[in-house]
Design an enzyme around this catalytic site. Structure first.
Site, PDB file in Angstrom:
ATOM      1  N   LYS A  82       0.858  -1.185   0.000  1.00  0.00           N
ATOM      2  CA  LYS A  82       0.000   0.000   0.000  1.00  0.00           C
ATOM      3  C   LYS A  82       0.892   1.232   0.000  1.00  0.00           C
ATOM      4  O   LYS A  82       1.651   1.463   0.933  1.00  0.00           O
ATOM      5  CB  LYS A  82      -0.918   0.022   1.220  1.00  0.00           C
ATOM      6  CG  LYS A  82      -1.784   1.275   1.279  1.00  0.00           C
ATOM      7  CD  LYS A  82      -2.456   1.436   2.629  1.00  0.00           C
ATOM      8  CE  LYS A  82      -3.082   2.819   2.740  1.00  0.00           C
ATOM      9  NZ  LYS A  82      -3.606   3.088   4.091  1.00  0.00           N
ATOM     10  N   GLY A  88      -7.885   9.036  10.625  1.00  0.00           N
ATOM     11  CA  GLY A  88      -8.111   9.107  12.060  1.00  0.00           C
ATOM     12  C   GLY A  88      -9.217  10.038  12.496  1.00  0.00           C
ATOM     13  O   GLY A  88      -9.468  10.198  13.695  1.00  0.00           O
ATOM     14  N   ALA A 115      -9.471   5.457   5.067  1.00  0.00           N
ATOM     15  CA  ALA A 115      -9.313   6.599   5.972  1.00  0.00           C
ATOM     16  C   ALA A 115     -10.636   7.312   6.227  1.00  0.00           C
ATOM     17  O   ALA A 115     -11.392   7.592   5.297  1.00  0.00           O
ATOM     18  CB  ALA A 115      -8.287   7.605   5.455  1.00  0.00           C
ATOM     19  N   GLY A 116     -10.881   7.587   7.501  1.00  0.00           N
ATOM     20  CA  GLY A 116     -12.020   8.400   7.891  1.00  0.00           C
ATOM     21  C   GLY A 116     -13.238   7.640   8.367  1.00  0.00           C
ATOM     22  O   GLY A 116     -14.174   8.239   8.893  1.00  0.00           O
ATOM     23  N   ASN A 157      -8.390   1.449  10.484  1.00  0.00           N
ATOM     24  CA  ASN A 157      -7.542   1.110  11.620  1.00  0.00           C
ATOM     25  C   ASN A 157      -8.035   1.809  12.892  1.00  0.00           C
ATOM     26  O   ASN A 157      -8.501   1.190  13.826  1.00  0.00           O
ATOM     27  CB  ASN A 157      -6.088   1.479  11.331  1.00  0.00           C
ATOM     28  CG  ASN A 157      -5.117   1.021  12.403  1.00  0.00           C
ATOM     29  OD1 ASN A 157      -3.929   1.251  12.318  1.00  0.00           O
ATOM     30  ND2 ASN A 157      -5.579   0.357  13.445  1.00  0.00           N
ATOM     31  N   THR A 158      -7.969   3.152  12.891  1.00  0.00           N
ATOM     32  CA  THR A 158      -8.295   3.908  14.099  1.00  0.00           C
ATOM     33  C   THR A 158      -9.710   3.630  14.592  1.00  0.00           C
ATOM     34  O   THR A 158      -9.944   3.547  15.807  1.00  0.00           O
ATOM     35  CB  THR A 158      -8.127   5.416  13.839  1.00  0.00           C
ATOM     36  OG1 THR A 158      -6.846   5.656  13.257  1.00  0.00           O
ATOM     37  CG2 THR A 158      -8.239   6.201  15.133  1.00  0.00           C
TER      38      THR A 158
END
Length: 268
Positions: A106, A167, A193-194, A215-216
């Site tokens: 990635k 995040g 993301a997001g 992830n977050t």
């Protein structure tokens, strides 16, 4: 009925997968919690930040490979923390060495340390170098449909536009641009993301995305393992809804669920 475990698999490069949830391995309280969350998510692909996570480059220290062996999961090393094309290429070449020639990566090249927005000029440069070097590149990018098309033309195997800032947990802020990317792409489009919660993941899948990477949203949930399972179900339900095809939206046009013919009237 098509489900993730039957005929509804997806491919990136020469690799095929059932789960459409890709999950990161950073920010957890411990390596054991990392494993528990990944297992609960049902993910087959796990991302790892080479600059922040030990997968053998630090001998004698605990390694992610101890809890998530490469025999069980497909690793997706990423260039998180890189701000130039040169650093990103160098980092992913190191990952290939550490993982015995593994070439699925990635790419992300950031433009600002505060908002972590991608630098698309550097991203395009790095993508060109990595593709020429034999990598199968999945690329984190802005939600610009022109940039996405250029990345696919270079030879990237998957386009990964951000839903919102890394995040942030803000969900998909610009679904129209994601839709424009989906309409033209011939490679998998994965929202990256997001994402903040399971409904965000479901929305991405209902739009027709091939998958969602997060992830977050999992690692920083009050209960990461439970949230991982919720995300699994969100991705599955969104995918099923897309396969089923939703009813068309109508403004001010009521349509009764029950038949109106043969209704008993008060005059009968």
């Amino acid at each position: 009925m098509k489900t993730e475990t039957s005929a509804d698999n997806w491919s990136v490069g020469q690799r095929s997968f059932n789960s459409r949830l890709l999950i990161g391995t950073g920010k957890y309280a411990s390596l054991q919690q990392t494993r528990d969350a990944v297992v609960a998510s049902g993910a087959e692909i796990v991302t790892v930040a080479i600059r922040r996570t030990n997968i053998g480059q630090n001998p004698g220290e605990p390694s992610l490979l101890d809890v998530l062996p490469a025999s069980e999961f497909t690793y997706l090393p990423n260039s998180a923390g890189c701000y130039t094309a040169e650093d990103a290429v160098r980092t992913l070449r190191l990952a290939r060495e550490l993982l015995d020639g593994h070439n699925l990566v990635k790419l992300e090249v950031l433009g600002d340390p505060n908002n972590l927005y991608p630098d698309m000029e550097q991203t395009l440069s790095a993508a060109k170098t990595l593709v020429q070097d034999g990598f199968d590149v999945m690329v984190y990018c802005s939600d610009d449909p022109i940039a996405a098309r250029k990345l696919e033309d270079i030879g990237c195997k998957a386009i990964m536009p951000l839903a919102s800032l890394i995040g942030s947990g803000m969900g998909i802020l610009n679904p129209w641009n994601i839709q424009l990317i989906l309409e033209k792409a011939t490679v998998p489009v994965i929202v990256d993301a997001g994402v903040g919660t399971a409904s965000d993941a479901a929305i991405a899948m209902e739009m027709g995305c091939a998958g969602v990477l997060m992830n977050t949203a999992v690692a920083k949930a009050r209960d990461p393992v439970l949230m991982a399972h919720a995300m699994k179900l969100g991705v599955q339900s969104g995918r099923m809804a897309w396969l089923a095809g939703r009813m068309p939206k109508k403004l001010y046009s009521a349509s009764p669920s029950s038949p109106v013919t043969g209704v008993i009237s008060s005059s009968t």
